[in-house]
Design an enzyme around this catalytic site. Structure first.
Site, PDB file in Angstrom:
ATOM      1  N   CYS A 202      51.540  60.082   0.223  1.00  0.00           N
ATOM      2  CA  CYS A 202      53.006  60.117   0.236  1.00  0.00           C
ATOM      3  C   CYS A 202      53.586  58.794  -0.330  1.00  0.00           C
ATOM      4  O   CYS A 202      53.276  58.678  -1.438  1.00  0.00           O
ATOM      5  CB  CYS A 202      53.385  60.443   1.781  1.00  0.00           C
ATOM      6  SG  CYS A 202      55.316  60.920   1.675  1.00  0.00           S
TER       7      CYS A 202
ATOM      8  N   HIS B  41      50.188  65.033   3.669  1.00  0.00           N
ATOM      9  CA  HIS B  41      49.442  64.113   4.914  1.00  0.00           C
ATOM     10  C   HIS B  41      48.189  64.505   5.498  1.00  0.00           C
ATOM     11  O   HIS B  41      48.441  65.221   6.609  1.00  0.00           O
ATOM     12  CB  HIS B  41      50.529  63.989   5.813  1.00  0.00           C
ATOM     13  CG  HIS B  41      51.667  63.003   5.517  1.00  0.00           C
ATOM     14  ND1 HIS B  41      51.933  61.771   5.645  1.00  0.00           N
ATOM     15  CD2 HIS B  41      52.926  63.235   4.858  1.00  0.00           C
ATOM     16  CE1 HIS B  41      52.877  61.153   5.140  1.00  0.00           C
ATOM     17  NE2 HIS B  41      53.584  62.226   4.647  1.00  0.00           N
TER      18      HIS B  41
ATOM     19  N   GLU C  97      46.305  63.073   6.970  1.00  0.00           N
ATOM     20  CA  GLU C  97      46.110  62.182   8.480  1.00  0.00           C
ATOM     21  C   GLU C  97      46.871  62.870   9.736  1.00  0.00           C
ATOM     22  O   GLU C  97      46.706  62.635  10.737  1.00  0.00           O
ATOM     23  CB  GLU C  97      46.341  60.609   8.308  1.00  0.00           C
ATOM     24  CG  GLU C  97      47.785  60.425   8.272  1.00  0.00           C
ATOM     25  CD  GLU C  97      48.607  60.633   7.056  1.00  0.00           C
ATOM     26  OE1 GLU C  97      48.033  61.138   6.017  1.00  0.00           O
ATOM     27  OE2 GLU C  97      49.825  60.329   7.077  1.00  0.00           O
TER      28      GLU C  97
END
Lengths: 83, 223
Positions: B87, B195, B197
């Protein structure tokens, strides 16, 4: 010395902000607006001795993203130049 | 394994990134501040997290790309150490010149926050070896400036060299050729808007991001 840096999107790069502003102008009833491109104006106050090369480097290194933007440097009257 | 997560002023996914690295590798990463002059020695993996570094002033990622630590990141990436930018981290990677192109305002002008399907385009890379090429995975996105732009020649080169790692399965933000994530020429730098994560276990709504970290960490243990 006051310097204005005009940063604009390169031709051919789609400008979503410009397009939204264009729609808004049309919505307000303004006719004949062919295109809108949104840019950025950065005003610098620099030492009169600042070289053109240094200004150019500032633009290339940080103020403009050369992948998508062009820039134009406009130098205003230096300080202390009284007629 | 020695990993580092870099925090810029305005980063807000640095903790999530650190948690993901620790849960999957078993070892907590070193947290590095953007103003540090150099990265710790002997790093195996560097992550640039999401967020709004410097309030997205000037252009997203532009200021962070010039912060003191980035010179060290560029040098370390040049030695082949894997670098993941997610990002805002992707924006920092393009602004720093580690990856080509730029991330512009989303075509619809809106901030988009939802989980999107991605196609894994290349499963041969350091970051994607645990995925199957052509498979579709679901990863959350949350961005305003994710509209990937590069000139046609650069895009052709990226595609020809297998450097498009992930593609949106459907148009999301106006990105050229629906590109969601790209690799550098060396294959050790990956930038992506989604994302991974945030998708490392089912409790978070999905675990499709887990294999990305497993791929990198596996490559490190084999090396």
């Amino acid at each position: 010395m006051k310097v204005r840096i005009h940063v604009s999107l390169k031709p051919g790069v789609l400008d979503p902000q410009g397009r939204a502003v264009h729609h808004a102008l049309e919505g307000l009833g303004f006719v004949g607006v062919e295109d809108v491109r949104v840019g950025r104006l950065i005003e610098l106050d620099v030492a009169d001795s600042t070289s053109d090369e240094a200004l150019d480097e500032m633009c290339r290194k940080l103020l403009a993203n050369m992948v998508i933007e062009n820039y134009r440097i406009e130098k205003l009257e230096p300080k202390g130049v009284d007629a | 394994m020695k990993a580092a997560v870099i925090t810029f002023p305005g980063s807000n996914c640095d903790r999530d990134m650190a948690v993901a690295v620790e849960k999957i590798s078993g070892k907590a990463p070193i947290r590095v501040w953007h103003g540090d002059a150099a990265l710790p020695d002997g790093l195996d993996f560097i992550a640039l997290p999401g967020g709004f570094s410097y309030g997205d002033y000037l252009r997203s990622g532009a200021m962070a790309a010039k912060s003191p630590i980035m010179q060290s990141v560029i040098e370390t990436a040049g030695r082949g150490v894997p670098v993941l930018g997610v990002c805002n981290g992707f924006q920092v990677l393009t602004e720093s010149g580690l990856l080509p192109g730029a991330l512009m305002r989303n075509i619809g002008q809106t901030y988009i926050c939802r989980t999107v399907p991605l196609v894994v385009e290349n499963s041969q890379s350091l970051f994607t070896s645990r995925y199957e090429a052509g498979s579709t995975i679901c990863i959350p996105i949350a961005h305003h400036d994710g509209n990937y732009f590069a000139d046609a020649e650069t895009l052709d080169q990226l595609e020809g060299d297998g450097r498009v790692a992930f593609r949106y399965a459907e148009p999301v933000n106006g990105s050229q050729r629906n590109i969601a994530g790209i690799l550098n020429a060396g294959g050790n730098v990956l930038g992506m808007m989604p994302h991974p994560e945030r998708a490392i276990e089912d409790e978070l709504g999905g675990s499709d991001g887990r294999a990305l970290f497993e791929s990198v960490f596996e490559s490190l243990s084999v090396a």
